[in-house]
Design a protein around this motif. Structure first.
Motif, PDB file in Angstrom:
ATOM      1  N   GLU A  17       0.828  -1.203   0.000  1.00 47.81           N
ATOM      2  CA  GLU A  17       0.000   0.000   0.000  1.00 47.81           C
ATOM      3  C   GLU A  17       0.866   1.259   0.000  1.00 47.81           C
ATOM      4  N   ASN A  18       1.916   1.253   0.795  1.00 50.45           N
ATOM      5  CA  ASN A  18       2.831   2.383   0.836  1.00 50.45           C
ATOM      6  C   ASN A  18       3.527   2.562  -0.514  1.00 50.45           C
ATOM      7  N   TRP A  19       3.974   1.470  -1.100  1.00 53.51           N
ATOM      8  CA  TRP A  19       4.667   1.519  -2.392  1.00 53.51           C
ATOM      9  C   TRP A  19       3.748   2.089  -3.484  1.00 53.51           C
ATOM     10  N   ILE A  20       2.549   1.545  -3.572  1.00 50.50           N
ATOM     11  CA  ILE A  20       1.641   1.927  -4.664  1.00 50.50           C
ATOM     12  C   ILE A  20       1.116   3.356  -4.482  1.00 50.50           C
ATOM     13  N   SER A  21       1.039   3.831  -3.246  1.00 48.66           N
ATOM     14  CA  SER A  21       0.520   5.183  -3.000  1.00 48.66           C
ATOM     15  C   SER A  21       1.432   6.266  -3.577  1.00 48.66           C
ATOM     16  N   HIS A  22       2.679   5.918  -3.893  1.00 49.16           N
ATOM     17  CA  HIS A  22       3.620   6.872  -4.476  1.00 49.16           C
ATOM     18  C   HIS A  22       3.599   6.865  -6.007  1.00 49.16           C
ATOM     19  N   LYS A  23       2.829   5.977  -6.599  1.00 51.60           N
ATOM     20  CA  LYS A  23       2.714   5.933  -8.057  1.00 51.60           C
ATOM     21  C   LYS A  23       1.785   7.057  -8.515  1.00 51.60           C
ATOM     22  N   ASP A  24       2.090   7.642  -9.673  1.00 46.78           N
ATOM     23  CA  ASP A  24       1.309   8.784 -10.182  1.00 46.78           C
ATOM     24  C   ASP A  24      -0.189   8.513 -10.184  1.00 46.78           C
ATOM     25  N   ARG A  25      -0.581   7.303 -10.531  1.00 44.50           N
ATOM     26  CA  ARG A  25      -1.993   6.940 -10.614  1.00 44.50           C
ATOM     27  C   ARG A  25      -2.716   7.173  -9.281  1.00 44.50           C
ATOM     28  N   TYR A  26      -1.993   7.041  -8.172  1.00 45.77           N
ATOM     29  CA  TYR A  26      -2.613   7.107  -6.855  1.00 45.77           C
ATOM     30  C   TYR A  26      -2.122   8.255  -5.975  1.00 45.77           C
ATOM     31  N   LYS A  27      -1.180   9.046  -6.447  1.00 47.46           N
ATOM     32  CA  LYS A  27      -0.650  10.160  -5.658  1.00 47.46           C
ATOM     33  C   LYS A  27      -1.763  11.130  -5.270  1.00 47.46           C
ATOM     34  N   GLY A  28      -1.743  11.547  -4.009  1.00 46.84           N
ATOM     35  CA  GLY A  28      -2.712  12.523  -3.533  1.00 46.84           C
ATOM     36  C   GLY A  28      -4.118  11.988  -3.361  1.00 46.84           C
ATOM     37  N   LYS A  29      -4.314  10.697  -3.525  1.00 43.40           N
ATOM     38  CA  LYS A  29      -5.658  10.105  -3.425  1.00 43.40           C
ATOM     39  C   LYS A  29      -5.949   9.552  -2.033  1.00 43.40           C
TER      40      LYS A  29
END
Length: 135
Positions: A17-29
């Motif tokens: 979850e921490n890793w994927i939250s830094h991907k552009d698709r999920y940033k700021g979400k």
């Protein structure tokens, strides 16, 4: 069907979850990941976890597939080749899930992995082949 080789499934999920939250698709979400009920025991040739991603204006289902680190169904396992084949098949409009991310750094969650969009379908967990008498 294999059970997650990681003794602490929640720990693996938290790292992911921490890793994927830094991907552009999920940033700021402000995302949170919720595993589907079947996630702790799925996949024949590798660990496969289906999850729900929820966040600001975001609700989608994804699948996390990990390269096997213990028992392997196949003698050689090329995760990069799987990603490339699925990507190419989509270019020809064949019905395969869209690959969202691929990560080849084993240090993140203990194995290489890729993330794809979830496609609802029937999963056959116990395939029975006909015997000679039934053919």
């Amino acid at each position: 069907m294999p059970i997650s080789s990681e003794k602490n499934f929640q720990k693996k999920l938290s790292i992911f979850e921490n890793w994927i939250s830094h991907k552009d698709r999920y940033k700021g979400k402000d995302i949170k990941i919720f595993p589907h009920k079947s996630s702790e025991a799925s996949g024949f040739s590798n660990e496969t976890f289906s999850c729900r991603v929820e966040g600001k204006d975001l609700h989608e289902d994804i699948v996390l597939r990990l390269k096997p680190t213990g028992f392997q169904v196949f003698p050689e396992y090329d995760l990069g080749l799987q990603v490339e084949i699925m990507t190419q098949l989509r270019r020809f409009n064949l019905p395969v899930p869209e690959i969202l991310f691929a990560e080849f750094n084993e240090d993140i969650i203990g194995a290489e992995f890729y993330v794809m969009k979830y496609v609802g379908a029937v999963s056959y967990t116990h395939l029975t082949l006909p015997t000679n008498r039934e053919v």
